[in-house]
Scaffold this motif. Structure first.
Motif, mmCIF file in Angstrom:
data_model
loop_
_atom_site.group_PDB
_atom_site.id
_atom_site.type_symbol
_atom_site.label_atom_id
_atom_site.label_comp_id
_atom_site.label_asym_id
_atom_site.label_seq_id
_atom_site.Cartn_x
_atom_site.Cartn_y
_atom_site.Cartn_z
ATOM 1 N N LYS A 224 0.884 -1.345 -0.001
ATOM 2 C CA LYS A 224 0.000 -0.049 0.145
ATOM 3 C C LYS A 224 0.859 1.156 0.016
ATOM 4 N N TRP A 225 1.888 1.161 0.900
ATOM 5 C CA TRP A 225 2.884 2.307 0.826
ATOM 6 C C TRP A 225 4.163 2.359 -0.019
ATOM 7 N N ALA A 228 5.443 5.711 -1.870
ATOM 8 C CA ALA A 228 5.059 6.808 -1.191
ATOM 9 C C ALA A 228 6.065 7.956 -1.119
ATOM 10 N N LYS A 229 5.505 9.095 -0.626
ATOM 11 C CA LYS A 229 6.571 10.482 -0.374
ATOM 12 C C LYS A 229 6.875 9.732 1.037
ATOM 13 N N TYR A 230 7.989 10.301 1.602
ATOM 14 C CA TYR A 230 8.558 9.657 2.784
ATOM 15 C C TYR A 230 9.431 10.564 3.282
ATOM 16 N N VAL A 251 5.066 8.401 6.023
ATOM 17 C CA VAL A 251 4.862 8.188 4.674
ATOM 18 C C VAL A 251 3.477 8.868 4.194
ATOM 19 N N ALA A 252 3.505 9.365 2.752
ATOM 20 C CA ALA A 252 2.292 10.010 2.465
ATOM 21 C C ALA A 252 2.027 10.002 1.101
ATOM 22 N N LYS A 253 0.842 10.134 0.789
ATOM 23 C CA LYS A 253 0.529 10.312 -0.698
ATOM 24 C C LYS A 253 -0.213 11.440 -1.008
ATOM 25 N N THR A 254 0.038 12.045 -2.250
ATOM 26 C CA THR A 254 -0.713 13.117 -2.632
ATOM 27 C C THR A 254 -1.550 12.739 -3.847
ATOM 28 N N SER A 255 -2.581 13.745 -3.841
ATOM 29 C CA SER A 255 -3.172 13.696 -5.309
ATOM 30 C C SER A 255 -3.870 15.115 -5.583
ATOM 31 N N GLU A 261 -3.142 10.929 1.682
ATOM 32 C CA GLU A 261 -3.016 9.769 2.744
ATOM 33 C C GLU A 261 -1.632 10.087 3.782
#
Ligand SMILES: Cc1cc2nc3c(=O)[nH]c(=O)nc-3n(C[C@H](O)[C@H](O)[C@H](O)COP(=O)(O)OP(=O)(O)OC[C@H]3O[C@@H](n4cnc5c(N)ncnc54)[C@H](O)[C@@H]3O)c2cc1C
Ligand code: SF4
Length: 329
Positions: A224-225, A228-230, A251-255, A261
């Motif tokens: 899932k991660w 991801a950005k971290y 950890v992060a997700k961008t849209s 997240e």
């Protein structure tokens, strides 16, 4: 008698099943050893004296990093160096690589394992020096007095004991939603990293969900991660061969330019890695930028209560949270 170990019987089981039988046989007198980097300190100081030491480091079934469909599996006796060198981990979970590469020294990482890293005991000076404190079965905490040395200790969630887990991989594994696979008496159970680390209110004699008969088999990290950005940062007194005062993993997700997240965890501030849910909540749906940095800094350590010598951890937590946010901008 420092640096002079007591005598014990050393076992080299050939399978998890054999290791499990030995642990069950010796009970409280048995001790699992992997890289030995935490255990040998205890033995050399003669503050822990198990009769039987069960070495699991050579169990092939517990070693290696494997790519599965939905997750990456890391065997518990995989060394920290093997993790650092893993292309698979580098590709999917660089936050974990950053955390691992800041542990101790190359020599320690060559022998130290991931299982030993997460299962290691606290470094509270009083406890390690054999003081009969709460955690050691006594009736006081030597670190929580007006004159005690408590620079490394907790600012959150204390319950008699104010010690913290020294594991640098712990906040990264919590951020990544890792799952710990534990074997006990032939049965297997799974525990999320966030529940694996336990505080003194749950059991003051342990730092993790591992009980005496348990063997940590593998650590699974969901894909899932992956990618991801971290962000990972560790602040210690020395750049190498030193434990964290405070560390942070994110950890992060961008849209569409917004943070969709994010998971953030901080080590060195309470007994277990601390999920920074208040920071996560304010970031979700927002764009990273100076305004969010300021807000993250303001809320990161809300509710913290310093001991005599660890006030610095409160602004430090705020600064690390702000830097994690800045890394996304
Ligand atoms: C000088 C020095 C500096 C260090 N600096 C750091 C640092 O900066 N950051 C950091 O995170 N750590 C640090 N450490 C702590 C630690 O030694 C290493 O992180 C290392 O990974 C521990 O792994 P090990 O396999 O050697 O542990 P071991 O000593 O073999 O095991 C540690 C504990 O875990 C238990 N255990 C091990 N494997 C299992 C398993 N599979 N199932 C059940 N129980 C298990 C053992 O019974 C023991 O109680 C440092 C240690 C030293 C000596
Ligand atoms: S902080 Fe915990 S480990 Fe340290 S002296 Fe107090 S009770 Fe013992």
């Amino acid at each position: 008698m420092s640096d002079y170990m007591h005598s014990f019987e050393l076992f080299e089981p050939a399978s998890i099943g054999d290791a499990s039988k030995l642990i069950n046989k010796f009970g409280k007198d048995g001790w699992i050893i992997a890289g030995g980097k935490d255990s040998l300190d205890w033995f050399k100081d003669r503050n822990k004296r198990p009769k039987a030491v069960i070495n699991i480091a050579n169990l092939k079934e517990l070693r290696g990093i494997k790519d599965n469909k939905d997750y990456v599996s890391i065997g518990s006796v995989t060394t920290l160096t093997e993790m650092e060198d893993s292309k698979l981990l580098k590709k999917h979970f660089p936050v974990l690589i950053d955390a691992v590469s800041r542990i101790a020294s190359p020599q320690i990482r060559n022998a130290g394992t991931l299982g030993g890293n997460v299962a290691q005991d606290t470094r509270c000076t009083y406890y390690r020096d054999g003081f009969p404190c709460y955690r050691a079965g006594g009736n006081t905490c030597y670190a929580n007095t007006p004159t005690a040395m408590n620079r490394e200790h907790a600012v959150f969630d204390v319950a008699r004991c104010v010690a913290v887990t020294p594991s640098d991989t712990a906040p990264a594994l919590v951020a990544l939603e890792a799952e710990m696979v534990i074997s006990s008496k032939g049965k297997t159970r799974k525990v999320m990293a966030e529940e694996f680390f336990i505080g003194p209110a749950t059991d003051i004699t342990r730092m993790t969900a591992l009980k005496k008969n348990d063997i940590l088999v593998e650590i699974r990290i969901p894909k899932k991660w992956a990618g991801a950005k971290y962000y990972f940062e560790k602040v210690a007194d020395r750049q190498t061969w030193d434990f964290s005062l405070v560390n942070i993993a994110m950890v992060a997700k961008t849209s569409g330019g917004k943070i969709s997240e994010v998971r953030m965890a901080c080590g060195g501030v309470q007994c277990t890695p601390r999920r920074m849910t208040n920071v996560e909540d304010l970031l979700k749906g927002e764009s990273a930028g100076p305004e969010m940095e300021k807000l993250a800094k303001r809320v990161a350590a809300q509710g913290a209560k310093a001991l005599n010598y660890n006030h610095f951890k409160i602004p430090l937590m705020g600064n690390l949270a702000a830097r994690a946010v800045r890394s996304m901008a």
